[in-house]
Design a protein around this motif. Structure first.
Motif, PDB file in Angstrom:
ATOM      1  N   GLN A 199       0.821  -1.208   0.000  1.00 19.36           N
ATOM      2  CA  GLN A 199       0.000   0.000   0.000  1.00 19.36           C
ATOM      3  C   GLN A 199       0.858   1.261   0.000  1.00 19.36           C
ATOM      4  N   GLU A 200       1.950   1.224   0.750  1.00 19.05           N
ATOM      5  CA  GLU A 200       2.817   2.403   0.795  1.00 19.05           C
ATOM      6  C   GLU A 200       3.413   2.697  -0.582  1.00 19.05           C
ATOM      7  N   VAL A 204       0.914   5.510  -1.745  1.00 21.88           N
ATOM      8  CA  VAL A 204       1.551   6.667  -1.117  1.00 21.88           C
ATOM      9  C   VAL A 204       2.746   7.171  -1.918  1.00 21.88           C
ATOM     10  N   TRP A 220      -5.004  11.434  -0.148  1.00 17.57           N
ATOM     11  CA  TRP A 220      -3.635  10.937  -0.072  1.00 17.57           C
ATOM     12  C   TRP A 220      -3.101  11.076   1.349  1.00 17.57           C
ATOM     13  N   THR A 223      -4.727   8.440   3.499  1.00 17.88           N
ATOM     14  CA  THR A 223      -4.182   7.115   3.197  1.00 17.88           C
ATOM     15  C   THR A 223      -2.805   6.942   3.805  1.00 17.88           C
ATOM     16  N   ARG A 224      -1.956   7.978   3.671  1.00 14.45           N
ATOM     17  CA  ARG A 224      -0.606   7.883   4.231  1.00 14.45           C
ATOM     18  C   ARG A 224      -0.655   7.734   5.748  1.00 14.45           C
ATOM     19  N   ARG A 225      -1.546   8.474   6.401  1.00 19.87           N
ATOM     20  CA  ARG A 225      -1.672   8.358   7.855  1.00 19.87           C
ATOM     21  C   ARG A 225      -2.051   6.930   8.251  1.00 19.87           C
TER      22      ARG A 225
END
Length: 283
Positions: A199-200, A204, A220, A223-225
């Protein structure tokens, strides 16, 4: 995390804390309440583990498709592996649920003036636990002997008889929980790590390094968090094994006549952490 569910968990944990902070009818009744809470937390964590496993496989398939392509055999093999893992998780959930029912009946036995019906229900639960035991791995090492229920404990005769009769069986099943949660923790950590990496990279890193603008900056960031916080979730997974160990140790302490309120409070903290981890894993 949905607010209503979170609030219900906090109320549940707070009730247990209050129960341990005020003089209970007996430490056995308090232990039974906390044991029931442990079973609830384990069940939710195991359900979340199934989600983590399936998501991990899905992200692995996405990455493989991007790199080497995908074929029916590869998908079918991974799907069968997921179904086998989910079957194992289902068996362990059933085991935790039966233990939870036993602890609930133990509480009734500690406070009920009419124990005969409760004793009959306990016989049924223990029978189901023993039937389920056949499909579980053997204990890594033999359990040491434990003495009779401490005579200086002022507990009801029916409860004393139940504990004398069943203490070794329950200790064995609590140890099974320890062993299987230890192995499951390794599997969940591996699954979450694979999902996080995929996922990263896809959700991201690639979007932020792309020369094109982000389609949705707020999404974004969100999602990154979520992806970054996965690392904290992985670190917290060990609390499940710790809780299983503490539950067994408290049970053994009660049998031998040790003071256990401090241990029960520590166990409640681990239960709260398990619930938080379960909520973090499930979408």
């Amino acid at each position: 995390m949905s607010q209503p569910r979170s609030r219900s968990y906090l109320v549940f944990i707070s009730a247990l804390m209050i129960g341990c902070a005020t003089p209970p009818k007996s430490e056995f009744a308090t232990f039974a309440q906390v044991g029931t809470g442990y079973a609830v937390a384990v069940d939710k964590l195991l359900s979340a583990a199934g989600t983590a496993q399936v998501d991990s496989t899905s992200w692995t398939l996405v990455v493989e498709r991007r790199v080497t392509g995908m074929d029916d055999k590869t998908y079918s093999d991974k799907n069968r592996s997921d179904l086998s893992r989910l079957e194992q998780i289902s068996r362990l959930r059933q085991h935790a649920q039966l233990l939870g029912q036993y602890f609930g009946l133990l509480e009734a036995l500690a406070s009920s003036d009419a124990p005969e019906r409760t004793k009959a229900s306990i016989e049924g639960i223990v029978s189901e636990l023993n039937n389920l035991r056949q499909g579980m791995p053997p204990l890594v090492s033999a359990l040491p002997q434990i003495g009779s229920v401490a005579v200086d404990f002022k507990i009801r005769l029916a409860l004393r008889e139940e504990l004398d009769k069943r203490k070794d069986v329950i200790r064995e099943h609590l140890t099974i929980q320890e062993q299987m949660l230890q192995e499951l923790n390794k599997q969940i950590k591996h699954a979450l790590s694979l999902s996080k990496e995929a996922q990263e990279q896809i959700l991201v890193i690639e979007p932020i390094l792309s020369k094109t603008s982000l389609k949705d900056s707020e999404e974004w960031v969100s999602t990154r968090r979520r992806v970054v916080y996965t690392s904290l979730t992985i670190d917290e997974l060990g609390k499940a094994r710790q809780a299983a160990t503490k539950l067994r140790e408290v049970f053994e302490g009660l049998i031998s006549g040790e003071a256990t309120i401090g241990r029960l409070n520590a166990l409640i903290t681990d239960i709260e952490s398990m619930l938080s981890v379960a909520e973090a894993i499930k979408p």
